[in-house]
Design an enzyme around this catalytic site. Structure first.
Site, short mmCIF file in Angstrom:
data_model
loop_
_atom_site.label_atom_id
_atom_site.label_comp_id
_atom_site.label_asym_id
_atom_site.label_seq_id
_atom_site.Cartn_x
_atom_site.Cartn_y
_atom_site.Cartn_z
N HIS A 1 0.82 -1.21 0.00
CA HIS A 1 0.00 0.00 0.00
C HIS A 1 0.86 1.27 0.00
CE1 HIS A 1 1.03 0.76 4.21
NE2 HIS A 1 0.87 -0.54 4.40
N GLU B 1 -1.81 -7.07 7.46
CA GLU B 1 -0.43 -6.94 7.92
C GLU B 1 -0.18 -7.86 9.11
OE1 GLU B 1 2.56 -6.67 7.71
OE2 GLU B 1 3.06 -4.54 7.56
#
Length: 248
Positions: free
Chosen positions: A9, A87
């Site tokens: 990202h 994550e």
């Protein structure tokens, strides 16, 4: 030739503030949005046409994917979200500044917490408001599967069933797949694809919003992998990621 593009990202608010983020759902910065748009433009310039995309449940990845597809004029392609692409969970480190934590505990200890293959930070307590069991988005996930902390090994064990059963098999019928996720979740996929050792994977630094291309034969054997972009610029970005966990 089949292709999978892995994309971390764009810069998030806590990337900018150098904080441990993990499963905390922070947004992109203006810089992060610009990085995502640039990645989309770069992919379009290089002729990519994705058949399907995958991302996590966290908005910094979702919004990066949206920016990329918008710049590519490919907003219409199927997108699948999974918590398994989230994550690494940083436990009770989430929200702490990395440099301040390094000044308190030492660079080596913070590097272990950030990148050690099998050592996890201290876990969140069951009643900690940051515990993912309190979030609506994870209501369908069995509580026993929701992490309170994770090592990289734990993160990979979470991701691999989804990679092996969902994402990678789709390459049999698709020509190009995009996966937008996070530094550690992508590190796990890369470790698997390139057979990187437990010791070496901790040295891999993924910059934000730089497309990492993997090319496969029609038999799905990996033939080539490379970053899209200027090599020197990418080297500097990787170096900056490596320095995030050091005391100032």
């Amino acid at each position: 030739m089949k292709k999978i593009v892995l994309l971390r990202h764009g810069e998030s608010a806590w990337n900018k503030e150098n904080r441990f983020t993990g499963w905390t759902d922070v947004d992109l910065t203006e810089k992060g949005i610009a990085e995502a748009c640039k990645a989309g433009e770069l992919l379009k310039e290089n002729g990519f046409n994705f058949d399907k995309a995958y991302t996590s449940y966290l908005k910094r990845a979702v919004k990066t994917l949206n920016c990329v597809l918008d710049r590519m004029d490919q907003d219409w392609i199927p997108v699948e979200k999974s918590w398994r692409l989230n994550e690494k969970h940083y436990g009770d480190l989430q929200g702490l500044n990395k440099s301040e934590t390094a000044a308190k505990y030492g660079d080596e200890q913070v590097l272990i917490w950030r990148r050690s293959y099998d050592i996890a930070p201290n876990a969140l307590s069951e009643d900690d408001p940051r515990n993912p069991r309190f979030e609506n988005r994870y209501q369908e996930v069995p509580d026993a599967e929701l992490p309170r902390t994770e090592s990289l090994k734990d993160t990979i064990e979470r991701i691999m069933p989804y990679w092996k059963c969902i994402i990678f098999p789709n390459l049999k019928t698709a020509d190009e797949i995009l996966v937008v996720a996070h530094g550690n979740s992508l590190r796990g996929i890369i470790k698997h694809l390139k057979h990187i050792s437990d010791e070496e994977i901790v040295k891999l630094n993924l910059p934000t919003a730089v497309p990492y291309v993997f090319e496969f034969s029609d038999e799905l054997n990996l033939e080539k992998d490379y970053f899209l972009g200027d090599p020197e610029e990418i080297r500097k970005l990787m170096e900056a990621v490596a320095n995030q966990g050091k005391k100032k």
